[in-house]
Design a protein around this motif. Structure first.
Motif, mmCIF file in Angstrom:
data_model
loop_
_atom_site.group_PDB
_atom_site.id
_atom_site.type_symbol
_atom_site.label_atom_id
_atom_site.label_comp_id
_atom_site.label_asym_id
_atom_site.label_seq_id
_atom_site.Cartn_x
_atom_site.Cartn_y
_atom_site.Cartn_z
ATOM 1 N N THR A 96 -35.394 -30.751 -20.064
ATOM 2 C CA THR A 96 -35.050 -31.424 -21.375
ATOM 3 C C THR A 96 -36.351 -30.510 -22.575
ATOM 4 O O THR A 96 -36.617 -29.342 -22.255
ATOM 5 N N ALA A 97 -36.613 -32.140 -23.460
ATOM 6 C CA ALA A 97 -37.174 -31.297 -24.709
ATOM 7 C C ALA A 97 -38.342 -32.150 -25.309
ATOM 8 O O ALA A 97 -38.095 -32.976 -25.033
ATOM 9 N N ALA A 98 -39.836 -31.388 -25.906
ATOM 10 C CA ALA A 98 -40.722 -32.334 -27.025
ATOM 11 C C ALA A 98 -39.783 -32.743 -28.341
ATOM 12 O O ALA A 98 -40.608 -33.730 -27.946
ATOM 13 N N ASP A 99 -39.202 -31.578 -28.674
ATOM 14 C CA ASP A 99 -39.262 -32.442 -30.218
ATOM 15 C C ASP A 99 -37.892 -32.285 -31.091
ATOM 16 O O ASP A 99 -36.785 -32.722 -30.936
ATOM 17 N N VAL A 100 -37.069 -30.440 -30.411
ATOM 18 C CA VAL A 100 -36.007 -30.848 -30.882
ATOM 19 C C VAL A 100 -35.039 -30.354 -29.837
ATOM 20 O O VAL A 100 -35.420 -30.040 -28.727
ATOM 21 N N ILE A 101 -33.867 -29.978 -30.068
ATOM 22 C CA ILE A 101 -33.214 -29.178 -28.798
ATOM 23 C C ILE A 101 -33.497 -28.009 -29.171
ATOM 24 O O ILE A 101 -33.143 -26.658 -29.688
ATOM 25 N N HIS A 102 -33.785 -27.498 -27.608
ATOM 26 C CA HIS A 102 -33.469 -26.713 -27.022
ATOM 27 C C HIS A 102 -32.468 -25.990 -26.403
ATOM 28 O O HIS A 102 -31.870 -26.203 -25.851
ATOM 29 N N SER A 103 -32.301 -24.584 -25.984
ATOM 30 C CA SER A 103 -31.147 -24.081 -25.081
ATOM 31 C C SER A 103 -31.865 -23.290 -24.120
ATOM 32 O O SER A 103 -32.235 -21.970 -24.475
ATOM 33 N N TRP A 104 -31.411 -23.776 -22.652
ATOM 34 C CA TRP A 104 -32.411 -22.548 -21.762
ATOM 35 C C TRP A 104 -31.257 -21.893 -21.319
ATOM 36 O O TRP A 104 -30.221 -22.147 -20.660
ATOM 37 N N THR A 105 -31.765 -20.097 -21.577
ATOM 38 C CA THR A 105 -30.403 -19.466 -20.667
ATOM 39 C C THR A 105 -30.919 -17.255 -21.022
ATOM 40 O O THR A 105 -31.595 -17.426 -20.777
ATOM 41 N N ILE A 106 -30.587 -17.841 -18.773
ATOM 42 C CA ILE A 106 -29.984 -16.802 -18.646
ATOM 43 C C ILE A 106 -28.865 -15.762 -18.491
ATOM 44 O O ILE A 106 -28.000 -16.868 -17.494
ATOM 45 N N PRO A 107 -28.128 -14.829 -19.834
ATOM 46 C CA PRO A 107 -27.712 -14.621 -19.335
ATOM 47 C C PRO A 107 -26.659 -13.717 -17.439
ATOM 48 O O PRO A 107 -25.814 -13.859 -17.054
ATOM 49 N N SER A 108 -27.737 -13.473 -16.921
ATOM 50 C CA SER A 108 -27.456 -12.387 -15.943
ATOM 51 C C SER A 108 -27.788 -13.298 -14.501
ATOM 52 O O SER A 108 -26.444 -12.931 -13.796
ATOM 53 N N LEU A 109 -27.626 -14.573 -14.926
ATOM 54 C CA LEU A 109 -27.906 -16.260 -13.636
ATOM 55 C C LEU A 109 -26.379 -16.354 -14.005
ATOM 56 O O LEU A 109 -26.218 -18.188 -13.637
ATOM 57 N N GLY A 110 -25.764 -16.769 -15.530
ATOM 58 C CA GLY A 110 -24.836 -17.738 -15.709
ATOM 59 C C GLY A 110 -25.362 -18.865 -15.920
ATOM 60 O O GLY A 110 -24.708 -20.035 -15.760
ATOM 61 N N THR A 140 -28.445 -19.323 -7.787
ATOM 62 C CA THR A 140 -29.045 -19.307 -6.052
ATOM 63 C C THR A 140 -29.362 -18.050 -7.289
ATOM 64 O O THR A 140 -28.338 -17.445 -7.553
ATOM 65 N N LEU A 141 -30.258 -17.324 -7.117
ATOM 66 C CA LEU A 141 -30.307 -15.243 -6.972
ATOM 67 C C LEU A 141 -30.038 -14.529 -5.983
ATOM 68 O O LEU A 141 -30.385 -15.042 -5.163
ATOM 69 N N ASN A 142 -29.388 -13.637 -5.998
ATOM 70 C CA ASN A 142 -29.415 -13.218 -4.935
ATOM 71 C C ASN A 142 -29.971 -11.492 -4.983
ATOM 72 O O ASN A 142 -29.249 -10.714 -3.523
ATOM 73 N N ARG A 143 -31.070 -11.298 -5.668
ATOM 74 C CA ARG A 143 -31.567 -10.094 -5.524
ATOM 75 C C ARG A 143 -32.866 -10.200 -6.266
ATOM 76 O O ARG A 143 -33.118 -11.539 -7.114
ATOM 77 N N SER A 144 -33.626 -9.127 -6.112
ATOM 78 C CA SER A 144 -35.330 -9.335 -6.658
ATOM 79 C C SER A 144 -35.381 -8.671 -7.667
ATOM 80 O O SER A 144 -33.807 -8.127 -8.561
ATOM 81 N N GLY A 145 -36.103 -9.117 -8.865
ATOM 82 C CA GLY A 145 -36.019 -8.740 -10.550
ATOM 83 C C GLY A 145 -36.910 -9.594 -11.755
ATOM 84 O O GLY A 145 -36.917 -10.794 -11.490
ATOM 85 N N LEU A 146 -36.563 -9.122 -13.325
ATOM 86 C CA LEU A 146 -37.511 -9.403 -13.884
ATOM 87 C C LEU A 146 -35.878 -9.651 -14.717
ATOM 88 O O LEU A 146 -34.860 -9.083 -14.939
ATOM 89 N N PHE A 147 -35.425 -11.223 -14.861
ATOM 90 C CA PHE A 147 -34.349 -11.933 -15.619
ATOM 91 C C PHE A 147 -34.893 -12.152 -16.781
ATOM 92 O O PHE A 147 -35.033 -13.013 -16.772
ATOM 93 N N TYR A 148 -33.951 -11.644 -18.205
ATOM 94 C CA TYR A 148 -34.494 -11.917 -19.335
ATOM 95 C C TYR A 148 -33.351 -12.920 -20.320
ATOM 96 O O TYR A 148 -32.178 -12.730 -19.691
ATOM 97 N N GLY A 149 -34.039 -14.010 -21.073
ATOM 98 C CA GLY A 149 -33.013 -15.140 -21.791
ATOM 99 C C GLY A 149 -33.958 -15.247 -22.810
ATOM 100 O O GLY A 149 -34.893 -14.822 -23.637
ATOM 101 N N GLN A 150 -33.321 -15.994 -23.890
ATOM 102 C CA GLN A 150 -33.701 -16.282 -25.355
ATOM 103 C C GLN A 150 -33.119 -17.999 -25.318
ATOM 104 O O GLN A 150 -31.802 -18.555 -25.114
ATOM 105 N N CYS A 151 -33.546 -18.790 -25.886
ATOM 106 C CA CYS A 151 -33.588 -20.059 -27.089
ATOM 107 C C CYS A 151 -32.431 -19.931 -27.268
ATOM 108 O O CYS A 151 -32.406 -18.772 -27.947
#
Length: 229
Positions: free
Chosen positions: A155-169, A185-196
């Motif tokens: 959800t959001a507290a002010d305006v519309i955002h979008s939670w996105t992680i490309p490598s997780l689909g 569900t993640l199938n491996r360990s690691g760091l996965f990056y995304g942006q609004c």
């Protein structure tokens, strides 16, 4: 070579992303076949000298070029509909996490553990370490165990955002006054990056997302430590 890699999808880290990659390859194969076929027909049309002064109709060719696109669309639509239902399925989540979008940072609440909640801000350039990624690293990562079904409430507290992680689909809108959910569900360990991925204001480019996937044993220790803080 690196330029071509930037045009490809990220390596999948979840079964959902694997299915999305398969569907992408399936659709691209069909598009390549169509492009080659239409290109060949156009080249043949431009360079041949066939004439037919009294050609007024062609029932058979009309039937063929109506049926073939229909069959092609069916081959695309059936896997697409299957994938839509898979992406929307929520089955017995082991952990529920609530994320709230703010201008311009994310908050995380581990709903199964009453006292575990924190804000996640982008690390400023002047405070970064040598191994950090500029505009992508955060001070508090979302930590989850791999090979566990995670339900994310957004959800959001002010305006519309979008939670996105490309490598997780995963890409889901964070809308004020509305609670959306997604499961992965993640199938491996690691760091996965995304942006609004929604244009949410002046600092839209400065609210990254980092998911840290660790083993369930380490997650138990981490959550115990966070609960005791």
């Amino acid at each position: 070579m690196s330029t071509w890699k930037n045009l490809l999808l990220q390596d999948s880290a979840s079964p959902l992303m694997e299915q999305l990659s398969y569907f992408h390859d399936h659709a691209m194969m069909i598009l390549v076949i169509i492009t080659v076929l239409v290109g060949q027909l156009m080249i043949t049309l431009f360079f041949n000298k066939f004439l037919h002064r009294f050609l007024l109709e062609g029932q058979m060719i009309e039937i063929i070029w109506t049926i073939l696109p229909t069959i092609t669309l069916i081959f695309i639509a059936i896997p697409s509909l299957r994938l839509i239902y898979i992406l929307d399925e929520i089955n017995n989540p082991m952990i529920t996490i609530k994320t709230i979008g703010h201008q311009w940072y994310w908050s995380y609440e581990y709903s199964d553990f009453k006292t575990v909640e924190f804000d996640s801000y982008m690390i400023p350039t002047n405070e970064m370490n040598n191994f950090s990624f500029r505009l992508l690293d955060v001070d508090n990562r979302m930590v989850i165990p791999f090979e566990s079904n995670i339900r994310l409430l957004v959800t959001a507290a002010d305006v519309i955002h979008s939670w996105t992680i490309p490598s997780l689909g995963v890409k889901i809108d964070a809308t004020p006054g509305r609670l959306n959910q997604v499961s992965f569900t993640l199938n491996r360990s690691g760091l996965f990056y995304g942006q609004c991925s929604e244009i949410c204001g002046a600092n839209h480019s400065f609210m990254p997302i980092v998911v840290e996937s660790i083993s369930p044993n380490y997650f138990s220790k981490w959550i115990t430590k966070m609960t005791n803080i």
